[in-house]
Design an enzyme around this catalytic site. Structure first.
Site, PDB file in Angstrom:
ATOM      1  N   GLY D   6       0.839  -1.190   0.000  1.00  0.00           N
ATOM      2  CA  GLY D   6       0.000   0.000   0.000  1.00  0.00           C
ATOM      3  C   GLY D   6       0.868   1.230   0.000  1.00  0.00           C
ATOM      4  O   GLY D   6       2.063   1.179   0.317  1.00  0.00           O
ATOM      5  N   SER D   8       2.271   5.061   1.006  1.00  0.00           N
ATOM      6  CA  SER D   8       2.620   5.754   2.237  1.00  0.00           C
ATOM      7  C   SER D   8       1.356   6.342   2.872  1.00  0.00           C
ATOM      8  O   SER D   8       0.494   6.860   2.167  1.00  0.00           O
ATOM      9  CB  SER D   8       3.610   6.878   1.901  1.00  0.00           C
ATOM     10  OG  SER D   8       3.976   7.594   3.053  1.00  0.00           O
ATOM     11  N   SER D   9       1.227   6.202   4.185  1.00  0.00           N
ATOM     12  CA  SER D   9       0.078   6.715   4.958  1.00  0.00           C
ATOM     13  C   SER D   9      -1.246   6.030   4.619  1.00  0.00           C
ATOM     14  O   SER D   9      -2.312   6.558   4.930  1.00  0.00           O
ATOM     15  CB  SER D   9      -0.078   8.238   4.803  1.00  0.00           C
ATOM     16  OG  SER D   9       1.032   8.900   5.380  1.00  0.00           O
ATOM     17  N   GLY D  11      -1.965   3.176   5.969  1.00  0.00           N
ATOM     18  CA  GLY D  11      -2.335   2.485   7.207  1.00  0.00           C
ATOM     19  C   GLY D  11      -1.731   1.099   7.383  1.00  0.00           C
ATOM     20  O   GLY D  11      -2.191   0.321   8.216  1.00  0.00           O
ATOM     21  N   ASP D  33      10.118   0.404   5.830  1.00  0.00           N
ATOM     22  CA  ASP D  33      10.662   1.288   6.860  1.00  0.00           C
ATOM     23  C   ASP D  33      11.855   0.647   7.569  1.00  0.00           C
ATOM     24  O   ASP D  33      12.883   1.297   7.777  1.00  0.00           O
ATOM     25  CB  ASP D  33       9.585   1.648   7.897  1.00  0.00           C
ATOM     26  CG  ASP D  33       8.608   2.685   7.371  1.00  0.00           C
ATOM     27  OD1 ASP D  33       8.802   3.173   6.241  1.00  0.00           O
ATOM     28  OD2 ASP D  33       7.650   3.003   8.084  1.00  0.00           O
TER      29      ASP D  33
END
Lengths: 173, 173, 173, 173
Positions: D6, D8-9, D11, D33
């Site tokens: 998915g 970035s941001s 979830g 990350d």
């Protein structure tokens, strides 16, 4: 000065960051997290400090209360000196916690904002963030609002932080 | 109130944590890092805020200075209200930065501590910590002490943080 | 592949970051900290996981050991696939822990580095960093090196991380 | 092995932490990350590494790709060795990124999960988290799913991380 009150994992920090982004000037953000960070590590294992139980219960001692009162006065002084200040706090004492701020504020105006969240949703977000003792969100969800008076309430259950922040910012500018 | 001044990577934060561990009561710690954390994210890309160049140079704008002055007053208020306060700061303006604190302190006594470190050693520690722009430590190493008056100086080049903190604590109690 | 072994607060992470800065190519760094970060939060309160006692004692369970073995194999695979890898580990089992890595390494060469630090100095640095349970450094200081064979030993008691990293890098290139 | 893809941001991290909480055994979590954390600091300012532009555009170089391929093989090895592994990734290359994992997986089964989020909502959450370059979420929102095949899709726009994790966990056990 804007004062947000809400339980752990109710979404206060996200709203604060959005407010700092939305508001035209640079506003300083302080809160219970930055206050606890300013305490010695040993405060989290001492009776006088702040102890979080395995089930998420939070107990604060006399030293904590005394330092918190001094910190509250200091934060109000910053606002009096002309800085825009956003505070996010957890009113573990409900109305009594609000009274502590009111006493320090004196005649300085503040926008009181209640940050609400369905307890089950807050508990789910507590698991998703992973850095809080499970149980804290549900325990605090209702008690922190008992007897507290607000200018404005936002509810993060179905509303994004940015949208909540827009509602709050509209009352500021 | 204890005020530590030293360049980036000179070892201030370690000394602060040791002081908080050594001192008998709970002392609150504030400093330029916690102040910058209180600023909006956008302050780090705006002219009025605080911008760190690729070579470690730090430029602060008018909004930063204005908020910093308010923050300074607030921190002094906390000390006046009875909280033990340890501040670690980077006096980018040397004597002028000390004067800013003195003005806010008024007649409130403070222990002024200079935190020194050989510039080459500070630069080496900057690489080891990995979270600062390389160059900041060397640039600031000497300039932050220019014209500043201290009650006490510690040097972290060959002395551990805990030992430096013991020296400082001996002047407090 | 470079494998650093040393007790908690002996200075491994700082050396790793310096090595990553000094070495000409991009080297990946993994270690017990990043492994623990990869575990579920619940691993730190379960018998099968990793529990840190109030006095700094560390107990690891069967699930931890099983996952650690899989992780060790995976990290070795990355090195076999051509990535430069720096591992920092705490050999709680001394020679047996080294044997675990050797088994996974097979014929893949590794540079074994012992990271030593005077136990009293490591204990002082543990207080200065403030994010570890006090007692861990002193407890582990000697036991992690028992029976372990090294190509190279560095001692952070009086030597900066960057200087230690230079010594290690000289054996690599 | 569970692979979440998915933007970035969107979830992903929250869903991963909920999965780790829900799944009966201890599952290890790795992702882009933790991979970037394993890289040297200098990788974020070098052409061969990973550079994030001021408008949230991400450019990765050859060294990054080479190390990422080695890391991918290593993570698959951990799963092969018996560890439960949850990966969260950002398929900047869409179908080509999935192919990279498929090649490493060989005959090892994986549950492919697409993590979707309305681009405007992801952009709002990017502001609320405050630690990402604004623009990244919107830029990546659709492109990362182009041509990717999933066993399962979740959408965090109106569904909490824990609920998404429950849906995924139901496909695992």
């Amino acid at each position: 000065m804007i004062i947000l009150n809400g339980a752990s994992s109710s979404g206060k920090s996200g709203i604060v960051r959005c407010l700092q982004s939305l508001l035209p000037d640079l506003w300083l953000a302080f809160g219970c997290d930055s206050f606890v960070d300013a305490l010695p590590a040993k405060a989290q294992t001492s009776d006088g400090g702040i102890v979080v139980d395995a089930d998420g219960g939070v107990t604060v001692g006399e030293d904590f209360r005394r330092l918190e009162a001094a910190w509250t006065e200091g934060v109000v002084t910053m606002a009096r000196a002309g800085a825009g200040i956003i505070v996010d706090d957890v009113f573990l004492g409900g109305a009594a916690s609000q009274q502590r701020w009111r006493k320090a504020l004196g005649d300085l105006p503040a926008l009181w904002v209640g940050v609400h969240c369905d307890p089950a949703v807050a508990a789910a977000r507590e698991i998703a963030r992973g850095d809080r003792t499970p149980g804290m969100a549900a325990r605090q969800a209702l008690v922190v609002h008992e007897g507290v008076e607000y200018d404005l309430r936002v509810d993060t259950t179905h509303t994004e932080s940015l949208e909540c922040a827009r509602t709050i910012a509209a009352h500021v500018t």
